[in-house]
Design a protein around this motif. Structure first.
Motif, PDB file in Angstrom:
ATOM      1  N   GLY A 325      18.375 -34.496 -41.434  1.00 51.22           N
ATOM      2  CA  GLY A 325      17.594 -35.167 -41.622  1.00 51.22           C
ATOM      3  C   GLY A 325      16.985 -35.351 -43.509  1.00 51.22           C
ATOM      4  O   GLY A 325      16.986 -34.035 -42.987  1.00 51.22           O
ATOM      5  N   SER A 326      15.895 -35.849 -43.476  1.00 52.18           N
ATOM      6  CA  SER A 326      15.167 -35.973 -44.771  1.00 52.18           C
ATOM      7  C   SER A 326      13.547 -36.126 -44.242  1.00 52.18           C
ATOM      8  O   SER A 326      13.414 -36.600 -43.543  1.00 52.18           O
ATOM      9  CB  SER A 326      15.998 -37.046 -46.272  1.00 52.18           C
ATOM     10  N   LEU A 327      12.972 -35.279 -45.429  1.00 52.91           N
ATOM     11  CA  LEU A 327      11.172 -35.542 -45.263  1.00 52.91           C
ATOM     12  C   LEU A 327      11.348 -36.818 -45.451  1.00 52.91           C
ATOM     13  O   LEU A 327      11.471 -37.056 -46.759  1.00 52.91           O
ATOM     14  CB  LEU A 327      10.975 -34.374 -46.002  1.00 52.91           C
ATOM     15  N   PRO A 328       9.441 -36.556 -44.846  1.00 54.38           N
ATOM     16  CA  PRO A 328       9.550 -38.180 -44.882  1.00 54.38           C
ATOM     17  C   PRO A 328       8.785 -38.378 -46.955  1.00 54.38           C
ATOM     18  O   PRO A 328       8.522 -37.222 -46.776  1.00 54.38           O
ATOM     19  CB  PRO A 328       7.931 -38.366 -43.926  1.00 54.38           C
ATOM     20  N   ARG A 329       8.958 -40.113 -47.288  1.00 55.18           N
ATOM     21  CA  ARG A 329       8.756 -39.405 -48.812  1.00 55.18           C
ATOM     22  C   ARG A 329       7.242 -40.553 -48.483  1.00 55.18           C
ATOM     23  O   ARG A 329       6.737 -40.648 -47.486  1.00 55.18           O
ATOM     24  CB  ARG A 329       8.973 -41.279 -48.872  1.00 55.18           C
ATOM     25  N   LEU A 330       5.995 -39.904 -49.471  1.00 52.56           N
ATOM     26  CA  LEU A 330       5.111 -40.510 -49.705  1.00 52.56           C
ATOM     27  C   LEU A 330       5.094 -41.307 -50.035  1.00 52.56           C
ATOM     28  O   LEU A 330       5.279 -41.629 -51.749  1.00 52.56           O
ATOM     29  CB  LEU A 330       4.440 -39.113 -50.589  1.00 52.56           C
ATOM     30  N   SER A 541      15.640 -40.934 -40.323  1.00 56.38           N
ATOM     31  CA  SER A 541      14.823 -39.808 -41.359  1.00 56.38           C
ATOM     32  C   SER A 541      14.603 -40.373 -42.096  1.00 56.38           C
ATOM     33  O   SER A 541      14.120 -40.288 -42.933  1.00 56.38           O
ATOM     34  CB  SER A 541      15.674 -38.820 -41.357  1.00 56.38           C
ATOM     35  N   GLY A 542      16.112 -41.430 -43.108  1.00 54.51           N
ATOM     36  CA  GLY A 542      16.242 -42.109 -43.840  1.00 54.51           C
ATOM     37  C   GLY A 542      14.550 -43.051 -44.568  1.00 54.51           C
ATOM     38  O   GLY A 542      14.789 -43.250 -45.773  1.00 54.51           O
ATOM     39  N   ALA A 543      14.257 -43.675 -43.490  1.00 50.60           N
ATOM     40  CA  ALA A 543      13.328 -44.450 -42.963  1.00 50.60           C
ATOM     41  C   ALA A 543      11.976 -43.681 -42.944  1.00 50.60           C
ATOM     42  O   ALA A 543      11.208 -44.895 -43.276  1.00 50.60           O
ATOM     43  CB  ALA A 543      13.654 -45.634 -42.639  1.00 50.60           C
ATOM     44  N   ALA A 544      12.149 -42.651 -42.690  1.00 49.24           N
ATOM     45  CA  ALA A 544      10.772 -42.282 -42.682  1.00 49.24           C
ATOM     46  C   ALA A 544       9.433 -41.974 -43.532  1.00 49.24           C
ATOM     47  O   ALA A 544       9.663 -41.332 -44.649  1.00 49.24           O
ATOM     48  CB  ALA A 544      10.549 -40.384 -41.739  1.00 49.24           C
ATOM     49  N   GLU A 545       8.094 -42.651 -43.734  1.00 49.63           N
ATOM     50  CA  GLU A 545       7.129 -42.420 -44.889  1.00 49.63           C
ATOM     51  C   GLU A 545       5.706 -42.015 -44.516  1.00 49.63           C
ATOM     52  O   GLU A 545       5.347 -42.154 -43.471  1.00 49.63           O
ATOM     53  CB  GLU A 545       7.594 -43.459 -45.641  1.00 49.63           C
ATOM     54  N   HIS A 560       2.186 -32.112 -55.251  1.00 55.06           N
ATOM     55  CA  HIS A 560       2.684 -31.339 -54.466  1.00 55.06           C
ATOM     56  C   HIS A 560       3.286 -31.667 -53.074  1.00 55.06           C
ATOM     57  O   HIS A 560       4.252 -31.444 -53.013  1.00 55.06           O
ATOM     58  CB  HIS A 560       1.939 -30.070 -54.317  1.00 55.06           C
ATOM     59  N   LEU A 561       1.891 -32.273 -52.347  1.00 56.03           N
ATOM     60  CA  LEU A 561       2.501 -33.545 -51.730  1.00 56.03           C
ATOM     61  C   LEU A 561       3.452 -34.409 -51.905  1.00 56.03           C
ATOM     62  O   LEU A 561       4.289 -34.200 -50.345  1.00 56.03           O
ATOM     63  CB  LEU A 561       1.085 -34.254 -50.619  1.00 56.03           C
ATOM     64  N   ARG A 562       3.817 -35.184 -52.430  1.00 54.15           N
ATOM     65  CA  ARG A 562       5.502 -36.466 -52.684  1.00 54.15           C
ATOM     66  C   ARG A 562       6.150 -34.988 -52.951  1.00 54.15           C
ATOM     67  O   ARG A 562       7.388 -35.795 -52.317  1.00 54.15           O
ATOM     68  CB  ARG A 562       4.361 -36.806 -54.605  1.00 54.15           C
ATOM     69  N   THR A 563       6.287 -34.102 -53.288  1.00 53.83           N
ATOM     70  CA  THR A 563       7.397 -33.201 -53.061  1.00 53.83           C
ATOM     71  C   THR A 563       7.980 -31.954 -52.410  1.00 53.83           C
ATOM     72  O   THR A 563       8.864 -31.225 -52.544  1.00 53.83           O
ATOM     73  CB  THR A 563       7.746 -32.259 -54.763  1.00 53.83           C
ATOM     74  N   HIS A 564       6.983 -31.682 -51.479  1.00 53.42           N
ATOM     75  CA  HIS A 564       6.747 -31.317 -50.457  1.00 53.42           C
ATOM     76  C   HIS A 564       6.976 -29.456 -51.041  1.00 53.42           C
ATOM     77  O   HIS A 564       7.966 -28.779 -50.042  1.00 53.42           O
ATOM     78  CB  HIS A 564       7.606 -31.899 -49.702  1.00 53.42           C
TER      79      HIS A 564
END
Length: 687
Positions: A325-330, A541-545, A560-564
């Motif tokens: 899964g991917s991390l949430p998009r900011l 996870s692809g839709a997580a924001e 920095h938060l945007r790129t985790h």
């Protein structure tokens, strides 16, 4: 033949009582034995710390008092435990007995030997910790590598830098299983920062190792429960102890593994009594008992990150989420371009409606409980201040009260302004109650997949204080009975919410420009942790924001938060701290004073500073002027503090130790009349 045990009892550092008191005993008592001894007109619990060959100089044998009772049904507290307590007392500048007795469960202070013996009827043999093979999950390559590194010969503390949802808990579980399997008497200590994180972790450990092998230790337990858990750990029956910061002092003679989950959390630092850091003591305890120490976090404290950069800690990285899964998009919402007075920006509200209509859940973070921080009259300027504190009472709409969150003073909301009689008094600012109420109205037209109305719930210190309420609310969320959860930071970390795909931070900007040098670190960690609650199920996870409403979208923290990218954020923060000479590149302590007047508090601090000229290592420390605390009056007690700083931890420690007797002398000065108490806070987390 008489014996002369030196016994520690619960006396605060500012009392001036020595670390151990001499008593007389007809029998030899092993160090670590619990005893009851006379102290003034009372009989109190004490711990034999050592045995002296003779009474102290100046004490005639006829003046000595006898040990009243010996609680020898319990095995003595071992040398490693006493060394841990001794180190904590020295490092944090507290009395030895104060730390030692606070580490014991309260019921022990009241039990006599016969009562204690009845509590110990169960056989003191280690419970089996058979691992349920069906509950152990297959490890990802990153998890397997971390577990192998934990099992390597290198005994340095390990920092498990794992993204939210990367499976750190499974590493804890299988690391514990390996440790217990290697030694039938081994024990493991699992620390969590807050009580609300214990239920789900306890359930997973009990499912894996069995009910008998696991006990909990935290302040939410009844005294009887804490005593039973402590005895099970002390006698070796409990193989695994799971608890909050007080569990770091649990008596665990077979300790072989210490796990500190969410190691960055400030809750590990006590703010009352002996102001110790459970995380730091866990590392020291690992050295004492030759136990492996594993610190886990997606957003490590800058102190731990710096230690791993220097090679003092081994860094174990787990960057990928379980299942790929991917991390949430900011998604940043610039509130400068939103309708005036909007609580929830229209784009965010629309996104929440879409998620709810698909059967997904949303989490809304606002780190302030109550309905509004203050009630105000705009006609005369009256505000709902607390008469006992230099703070405002918070408006709680549900029970129509004004409540001080510092001293607890509560009153009914007045029908009109107490000063001018104006009937139009209004709440100012927003808290969790108001967000919950307004969201229910804003989402009234949205329908769930079953056609039902949106269900909004709130989780904060007010809704979880009743026994069992936290577990019930978590169960409702996991069962899909809640569509939108509004809460404070207690919902932002550690929880495994499988259906949440959108997390929104409503008003985080206050920390961006705070005077506290740790504020950006805390905000970044809070937002990263909160965002980590979204998309934990790989299917979603692809839709997580992560949505953040801010008036300052260009602030570098959000880049920095945007790129985790925690590493880049930490590098920048550490560079700033090094340039400013702030921790971890300098070492600090605060001398705090509570008094009847602010003048008396500051007079004591200034006198204490003036009396340091001849103390050892004075040239290596800097003493700053005494100032009031941010909230300078609480419960009619005035508070002030004085900052002490040094580039050398050793020099600071030696200076503080030499300063203690000086502080006791200064409290008796005429200008300090009205002083109630003083305390030294070593490695403070807030200034």
């Amino acid at each position: 033949m008489c014996h002369w045990p030196a016994v520690v009892v619960a006396t605060p550092a500012h009392s001036g009582v020595g670390d151990a008191l001499s008593y007389r005993s007809e029998r030899a008592l092993a160090p670590g034995t619990l005893v009851r001894v006379p102290l003034g007109a009372r009989e109190v619990l004490g711990i034999v710390w050592r045995n002296d060959d003779a009474p102290p100089e100046g004490l005639a044998e006829g003046q000595a008092r006898d040990v009243a009772q010996v609680l020898d049904a319990l095995p003595p507290l071992d040398a490693a435990w006493r060394d841990l307590v001794g180190f904590a007392a020295r490092y944090y500048q507290r009395a030895l007995g104060e730390v030692a007795l606070a580490a014991l469960p309260p019921p022990l202070r009241e039990l006599d030997p016969s009562q204690l013996a009845r509590r110990l009827k169960r056989p003191a043999r280690a419970a089996p910790a058979a691992v349920d093979p069906d509950s152990a999950r297959a490890l990802t390559p990153e998890q397997a590598a971390a577990l192998e590194a934990l099992s390597a010969a290198d005994t340095a503390p390990a920092l498990l830098f794992g993204a939210t949802g990367s499976g750190k808990t499974e590493v804890y579980l299988q690391g514990t299983a390996r440790t217990l399997a290697a030694d039938p008497s081994a024990q493991a200590l699992i620390l969590v920062p807050e009580i609300n994180l214990t239920p789900q972790l306890e359930a997973r450990f009990r499912a894996r190792f069995g009910d008998e092998a696991v006990v909990c230790l935290h302040s939410g337990m009844t005294p009887a429960q804490r005593l039973a858990a402590w005895i099970a750990a002390h006698t070796g029956r409990a193989r695994i102890v799971l608890g909050t910061r007080l569990a770091v002092f649990a008596s665990l003679p077979g300790l072989r593994l210490v796990v500190v989950d969410e190691e960055h959390d400030p809750s590990y630092k006590s703010q009352d009594g002996a102001r110790y850091s459970a995380r730091d003591l866990a590392i020291y305890r690992g050295k004492l008992q030759n136990a492996r120490v594993l610190l886990g976090s997606a957003t490590p404290s800058l102190e731990s990150w710096h230690a791993s950069e220097q090679g003092r800690y081994r860094r174990l990285a787990m960057a990928a989420r379980i299942g790929g899964g991917s991390l949430p998009r900011l998604r940043l919402v610039d509130m400068n371009h939103q309708p005036k007075g909007a609580l929830i920006a229209p784009p965010l509200l629309a996104a929440m409606g879409e998620r709810i209509a698909r059967g997904e859940q949303c989490l809304v973070l606002i780190n302030r409980r109550g309905y509004a921080p203050v009630l105000a009259c705009h006609a005369c300027g009256w505000k709902s201040g607390c008469p006992h504190c230099s703070a405002y009472r918070v408006f709680h709409k549900l029970d129509r009260t004004l409540r001080c969150h510092h001293c607890g003073f509560t009153q009914r909301v007045p029908r009109a302004c107490p000063d001018c009689g104006n009937l139009d008094i209004e709440p100012v600012g927003r808290g969790t109650e108001q967000v919950e109420e307004q969201l229910a109205g804003l989402l009234a037209d949205v329908k769930r997949p079953d056609g039902g109305p949106v269900r909004v719930a709130r989780m904060d210190a007010d809704t979880t204080k009743a026994k069992g309420s936290l577990e019930a609310q978590l169960a409702a969320l996991h069962a899909g009975e809640v569509d939108v959860l509004v809460g404070t930071q207690m919902i932002a970390k550690g929880h495994d919410f499988r259906r949440i795909t959108l997390v929104a931070a409503v008003q985080p900007d206050a920390a961006l420009f705070a005077a506290d040098h740790r504020a950006p670190e805390r905000l970044f960690a809070l937002l990263m942790q909160a965002g980590g609650r979204a998309g934990r199920d790989a299917a979603h996870s692809g839709a997580a924001e992560l949505w953040v409403q801010t008036w300052n979208p260009e602030h570098p923290l959000f880049a920095h938060l945007r790129t985790h990218d925690f590493a880049a954020f930490a590098s920048g923060e550490l560079a700033e701290r090094e340039a400013a000479g702030m921790p971890p590149f300098a070492h600090q302590a605060l001398l705090r004073a509570d008094a009847r007047t602010q003048e008396a508090a500051q007079a004591f601090l200034n006198a204490a500073a003036a009396a340091t000229q001849d103390l050892p290592h004075r040239e290596a420390v800097t003493l700053f002027p005494a100032v009031p605390l941010t909230i300078q009056r609480v419960a009619n007690v005035e508070r002030a503090q004085l900052l002490v700083e040094s580039p050398s931890r050793a020099a600071l420690q030696r200076f503080l130790a030499a300063w203690q007797p000086v502080l006791l002398q200064c409290r008796g000065l005429p200008e300090a009349r009205g002083l109630i108490r003083f305390a030294v806070d070593v490695d403070p987390l807030s200034l």
